[in-house]
Design a protein around this motif. Structure first.
Motif, short mmCIF file in Angstrom:
data_model
loop_
_atom_site.label_atom_id
_atom_site.label_comp_id
_atom_site.label_asym_id
_atom_site.label_seq_id
_atom_site.Cartn_x
_atom_site.Cartn_y
_atom_site.Cartn_z
N GLY A 148 0.82 -1.20 0.00
CA GLY A 148 0.00 0.00 0.00
C GLY A 148 0.85 1.25 0.00
N GLY A 149 0.24 2.38 -0.35
CA GLY A 149 0.97 3.63 -0.43
C GLY A 149 0.98 4.44 0.84
N THR A 150 0.08 4.13 1.77
CA THR A 150 0.04 4.82 3.06
C THR A 150 0.08 3.79 4.17
OG1 THR A 150 -2.38 4.79 3.25
CG2 THR A 150 -1.39 6.64 2.05
N LEU A 151 0.26 4.27 5.40
CA LEU A 151 0.31 3.37 6.54
C LEU A 151 -0.99 2.58 6.66
CD1 LEU A 151 2.39 2.81 8.88
CD2 LEU A 151 0.92 4.22 10.30
N ALA A 152 -2.12 3.26 6.49
CA ALA A 152 -3.42 2.59 6.62
C ALA A 152 -3.61 1.56 5.52
CB ALA A 152 -4.54 3.63 6.59
N GLU A 153 -3.28 1.92 4.28
CA GLU A 153 -3.44 0.98 3.17
C GLU A 153 -2.53 -0.23 3.34
OE1 GLU A 153 -2.61 3.23 -0.28
OE2 GLU A 153 -4.45 4.42 -0.20
N ALA A 154 -1.30 0.01 3.75
CA ALA A 154 -0.36 -1.09 3.93
C ALA A 154 -0.81 -2.01 5.06
CB ALA A 154 1.03 -0.54 4.21
N ALA A 155 -1.29 -1.44 6.17
CA ALA A 155 -1.76 -2.26 7.29
C ALA A 155 -2.96 -3.10 6.86
CB ALA A 155 -2.11 -1.38 8.48
N ALA A 156 -3.90 -2.49 6.13
CA ALA A 156 -5.07 -3.23 5.66
C ALA A 156 -4.65 -4.35 4.71
CB ALA A 156 -6.04 -2.28 4.98
N GLY A 157 -3.71 -4.05 3.81
CA GLY A 157 -3.25 -5.08 2.89
C GLY A 157 -2.56 -6.22 3.61
N ARG A 158 -1.76 -5.88 4.63
CA ARG A 158 -1.06 -6.92 5.40
C ARG A 158 -2.06 -7.85 6.08
NH1 ARG A 158 3.94 -6.76 7.93
NH2 ARG A 158 4.54 -5.57 6.06
N VAL A 159 -3.11 -7.28 6.66
CA VAL A 159 -4.09 -8.11 7.37
C VAL A 159 -4.89 -8.95 6.40
CG1 VAL A 159 -6.14 -8.03 8.82
CG2 VAL A 159 -4.23 -6.55 9.33
N ARG A 160 -5.22 -8.42 5.22
CA ARG A 160 -5.94 -9.23 4.24
C ARG A 160 -5.11 -10.45 3.84
NH1 ARG A 160 -7.38 -3.88 2.18
NH2 ARG A 160 -9.63 -3.55 2.47
N ASN A 161 -3.81 -10.25 3.69
CA ASN A 161 -2.93 -11.38 3.36
C ASN A 161 -2.91 -12.39 4.51
OD1 ASN A 161 -2.26 -10.25 0.89
ND2 ASN A 161 -0.46 -9.19 1.69
N GLN A 162 -2.87 -11.90 5.74
CA GLN A 162 -2.88 -12.80 6.89
C GLN A 162 -4.20 -13.57 6.96
OE1 GLN A 162 -2.08 -10.29 10.25
NE2 GLN A 162 0.10 -10.06 9.78
N ALA A 163 -5.30 -12.88 6.63
CA ALA A 163 -6.61 -13.54 6.67
C ALA A 163 -6.68 -14.67 5.63
CB ALA A 163 -7.71 -12.52 6.42
N ARG A 164 -6.10 -14.43 4.47
CA ARG A 164 -6.10 -15.48 3.44
C ARG A 164 -5.27 -16.68 3.87
NH1 ARG A 164 -6.37 -10.97 -0.18
NH2 ARG A 164 -4.10 -10.70 -0.13
N ALA A 165 -4.21 -16.41 4.65
CA ALA A 165 -3.32 -17.50 5.08
C ALA A 165 -3.80 -18.19 6.35
CB ALA A 165 -1.91 -16.97 5.28
N ALA A 166 -4.75 -17.60 7.07
CA ALA A 166 -5.19 -18.15 8.35
C ALA A 166 -5.87 -19.50 8.15
CB ALA A 166 -6.14 -17.18 9.05
N THR A 167 -5.63 -20.41 9.07
CA THR A 167 -6.22 -21.75 8.99
C THR A 167 -7.25 -21.99 10.08
OG1 THR A 167 -4.41 -22.65 10.33
CG2 THR A 167 -4.14 -22.70 7.93
N ARG A 168 -7.34 -21.10 11.07
CA ARG A 168 -8.26 -21.29 12.18
C ARG A 168 -9.17 -20.07 12.32
NH1 ARG A 168 -6.34 -21.24 17.00
NH2 ARG A 168 -7.72 -22.82 17.87
N VAL A 169 -10.37 -20.33 12.78
CA VAL A 169 -11.33 -19.25 13.01
C VAL A 169 -10.83 -18.31 14.09
CG1 VAL A 169 -13.71 -18.72 13.71
CG2 VAL A 169 -13.25 -20.70 12.26
N ALA A 170 -10.17 -18.86 15.13
CA ALA A 170 -9.67 -18.04 16.23
C ALA A 170 -8.63 -17.03 15.75
CB ALA A 170 -9.07 -18.93 17.32
N GLU A 171 -7.81 -17.40 14.76
CA GLU A 171 -6.84 -16.45 14.20
C GLU A 171 -7.56 -15.26 13.59
OE1 GLU A 171 -3.61 -18.14 11.79
OE2 GLU A 171 -4.34 -20.11 12.40
N LEU A 172 -8.62 -15.52 12.87
CA LEU A 172 -9.37 -14.44 12.23
C LEU A 172 -10.06 -13.55 13.25
CD1 LEU A 172 -10.86 -16.53 9.30
CD2 LEU A 172 -9.08 -14.81 9.14
N SER A 173 -10.55 -14.14 14.34
CA SER A 173 -11.22 -13.32 15.36
C SER A 173 -10.23 -12.37 16.01
CB SER A 173 -11.87 -14.22 16.42
OG SER A 173 -10.89 -14.86 17.22
N GLY A 174 -8.98 -12.84 16.20
CA GLY A 174 -7.96 -11.95 16.76
C GLY A 174 -7.64 -10.80 15.83
#
Length: 769
Positions: A471-497
């Motif tokens: 992303g080009g800003t701190l907010a965009e980069a943080a949102a992009g990072r979390v979307r990538n983590q969500a795609r890689a998550a294997t447990r529901v509890a990871e997503l809730s965190g």
């Protein structure tokens, strides 16, 4: 023919820097070649910028893989930094000549496993040859059977190689004499006798080949050339004009892979410049070297005066007379050890004896602040950087948060716009792997306060660079990072965190995406315990998330979908558990029960209560789980004392077995014994069960029962003991009626209750008496 002179230095050595400064003044070169990354040549001019404050570091990285990078730190006393500044002031051309990192970071050449630092490819022997005596012993590979540096030191009359280097270079007070010729001669002897590390042989050969090529190229354009390099490389670079060397170097460099790289200046710190940080070319005492560089002959008095000031700031005695005594002691110690002036070892002993009175505790402060140091550098605001770096700097300025080495705690009031924005900013930084702020327990009442402990580390600039890929800003980069983590998550509890962190960071778009991912994952998940792990944090968000003015309705909708799934599979998930698994399951059940109670939704509470009731009726589930289910139902009022007593009697009967009964009691009583104090007849049931046990069974179960009662608070255990000691024992526990009420004791409490609760409201006509 050009006049080319080689100056072998020790990275971050103030003695080397002082000798180099004098030599460059005398030589007056029109070109200065420095061992460093040619990829950053365009940034050399910024070293003279008024707002460039060392320690700083050059960062060279791959834009397509920002964490594949190398740092090149510089302090004010680093010889390379002195050469750059002095060359710029004299109008000389300045170039870096090491092997470009476009090659060193390329995939085919060998990508480093971790972030590199200055001269990160040094062999262990090279580190030894360039180390200061204050660095401690350098690691020597097994391939090197001899210690040539030690042999040179022995020949010169020194106990080890480190002391020899210190006396020759770092502790020199004079700048006359050709010390660099002596260094070249010593390094030539070392390289002739050393057996290099084969794993690094080609890398070193390529680096030195490129440096020789750069020297020859500069020789065509300039008349007086100064080459500043690590002392270990001097003998190899001296062969730059040897017959046939040009062809050999060209052959070595031919066909090497390349990749695209970028470079930027970044703030650095003395903590990261220290050997203790893991930096192989670091020094043990950066702050001491800084004092040595800036204050020269007055270093002892300066250092001891600062030590006294630190102690006085902590309300410890440190008088001027003590400083004078410490200075005299340091001078005496230096004289005994044959030194021209006190070294850090002498000052440390003098301060401990006279300022700290042989107490090690104050010395911890002195060593942290005056040996390693907490100094943090700064780079010009207009120096090259990535878009996320620029946005990060702009937000720091807007929110009045300055990344610095000084750690401190701040308390935010989330009702204020600026403080809320600061909280969002710190949480976004954490999402990017920059834990600049650590959450602490806020003092005072109210959920609108948030406490943070701030401590900056300069290497986090790598994470800012890496974030630019998302992303080009701190907010965009943080949102992009979390979307990538969500795609890689294997447990529901990871997503809730992740959802909780996103709400704290005010990233609504990413929150919606993660919630959708959680719903999709929960719909197909057969892991009931995973669903249960996800519920408590989500329930807390749904209940209290409004403090940040965040929309928590989507979170509540997720909870409404998870509770029925968890309730439906609870009994099946609790079958066939061993002791450890039962303990974990019990904790999850307690957590979910608390979450459901927190939401105050009757439908969810009733649904979960039915699941607990079904679990409480199971005969083949671990007693610890069943006992806790009964206790939760009793505490919630879904089960009467009589019903709880009946279940307890069945669980503690002889047919159930002693071990199963002990497990049931542990689940029922663990962490709270109020149920025995106020439950009608329950204490008598437990007491009767224990009294009826056979002696051998009682001895077997005693440790288990004691472990359970040990978890009860001391006042509860005392009350239970007093009840058992009364005439009639726990049978009176079940008694009801006026004979068990002590009106006199109650009257003594009423005045205090009136003070706590306020006066009783006045009764109006018609009120019941």
């Amino acid at each position: 023919m050009p006049d080319i002179r080689l100056f072998g230095i020790r990275h971050h050595g103030p003695g080397s820097a002082r000798s180099l400064a004098a030599a460059l003044d005398a030589f007056a070169p029109d070109c200065v070649l420095i061992e460093g990354p040619p990829d950053a040549d365009d940034l050399i001019g910024l070293a003279a910028h008024a707002e460039m404050t060392p320690p700083v570091a050059l960062l060279v990285y791959r834009p397509d893989s920002p964490r594949t990078c190398a740092f090149f730190p510089f302090a004010a006393f680093s010889p390379e930094w002195v050469a750059m500044r002095q060359g710029i002031a004299a109008g000389a051309a300045i170039r870096f000549i090491d092997l470009p990192h476009a090659i060193q970071l390329a995939d085919g050449f060998g990508v480093p496993d971790q972030v590199e630092t200055l001269d990160g490819a040094e062999t262990a022997l090279e580190v030894a040859a360039e180390a200061s005596p204050e660095d401690g012993p350098a690691p020597i590979p097994a391939e090197i059977r001899r210690d040539p540096l030690g042999e040179l030191a022995e020949a010169a009359g020194y106990p080890d190689g480190e002391r020899w280097w210190d006396a020759l270079i770092e502790s020199r007070t004079a700048t006359d004499g050709d010390v660099f010729a002596a260094i070249a001669e010593a390094m030539s002897a070392l390289r002739e006798q050393a057996e290099p590390d084969c794993s690094e042989a080609f890398r070193e050969e390529a680096r030195e080949a490129h440096m020789r090529t750069a020297i020859r190229k500069a020789g065509k354009d300039f008349a007086r050339i100064a080459v500043v390099c690590g002392a270990w490389h001097v003998p190899a670079l001296a062969r730059h004009d040897a017959r046939g060397q040009s062809g050999l170097d060209a052959a070595t460099l031919k066909g090497l892979p390349k990749t695209k790289v970028a470079a930027a200046w970044a703030p650095w710190s003395y903590e990261r410049l220290a050997t203790a940080s893991g930096y192989r070319a670091g020094v043990l005492s950066p702050e001491w070297y800084d004092t040595l560089w800036h204050h020269g002959d007055r270093v002892a008095a300066r250092w001891l005066a600062r030590a006294a000031a630190l102690l006085r700031a902590e309300d410890l005695d440190a008088s001027p007379a003590s400083v004078i005594e410490a200075a005299r002691l340091a001078e005496a110690l230096a004289g005994f050890r044959g030194r021209a002036r006190p070294a850090l070892e002498d000052l440390d002993e003098a301060a401990r004896a006279t300022l700290c009175f042989a107490d090690d505790a104050p010395m911890v402060l002195i060593r942290r602040r005056l040996v390693i140091g907490e100094r943090l550098g700064a780079t010009p605001p207009d120096s090259p950087g990535t878009p996320v770096e620029a946005d990060f700097a702009a937000q720091c300025k807007r929110l009045r948060l300055r990344p610095g080495a000084d750690a401190g705690e701040i308390t935010l009031d989330l009702r204020k716009e600026t403080d809320l924005a600061r909280s969002h900013f710190l949480n976004r930084s954490r999402l990017l792997g920059i834990p600049w702020g650590e959450r602490r327990q806020a003092r005072g009442r109210g959920t609108f306060k948030e406490a943070w402990f701030l401590a900056w580390k300069p290497e986090w600039v790598v994470e800012l660079v890496a974030a630019s890929a998302e992303g080009g800003t701190l907010a965009e980069a943080a949102a992009g990072r979390v979307r990538n983590q969500a795609r890689a998550a294997t447990r529901v509890a990871e997503l809730s965190g992740l959802i909780g962190t996103l709400l704290d960071a005010d990233l609504a778009g990413a929150t919606a995406d993660v919630i959708r991912a959680l719903e999709d994952r929960a719909a197909v998940s057969a892991d009931v315990f995973d669903l249960m792990d996800a519920l408590p944090p989500l329930a807390e968000l749904a209940r209290y998330g409004s403090v940040r003015a965040a929309d928590t309705e989507p979170v509540l909708a997720v909870v409404r979908g998870l509770v029925p799934r968890a309730a439906a599979g609870l009994v099946a998930a609790c079958q066939s558990l061993d002791d450890d698994a039962a303990a974990v399951a019990k904790a999850r059940i307690v957590a979910v029960s608390g979450a459901v109670t927190l939401l105050e939704e009757p439908a969810l509470k009733a649904l979960w209560g039915e699941a607990l009731t079904a679990l409480a009726d199971q005969e083949h589930v671990h007693g610890r789980v069943v006992g806790r289910a009964v206790r939760l139902l009793f505490d919630q009022g879904a089960m009467t004392a009589a019903e709880a007593g009946d279940r307890m009697r069945r669980a503690l009967s002889r047919a159930a077995g002693a071990l199963a009964a002990a497990a049931w009691i542990e689940g029922f009583l663990e962490d709270s014994g109020t149920v025995l104090i106020h439950g009608e007849g329950l204490l008598g049931v437990v007491d009767g069960w224990l009294c009826d046990l056979a002696p051998e069974t009682f001895i077997e179960l005693l440790p288990l029962v004691r472990r359970t009662f040990a978890t009860l608070p001391a006042p509860e255990r005392r009350t239970i003991g007093e009840t058992l000691a009364r005439p009639g024992g726990p049978a009176l526990d079940a008694a009801t009626g006026p004979e068990t009420f002590d009106a006199g004791r109650a009257a003594r409490v009423l005045p205090l209750l009136r003070l706590l609760l306020g006066p009783e409201p006045a009764r109006t006509t018609g009120d019941p008496a």
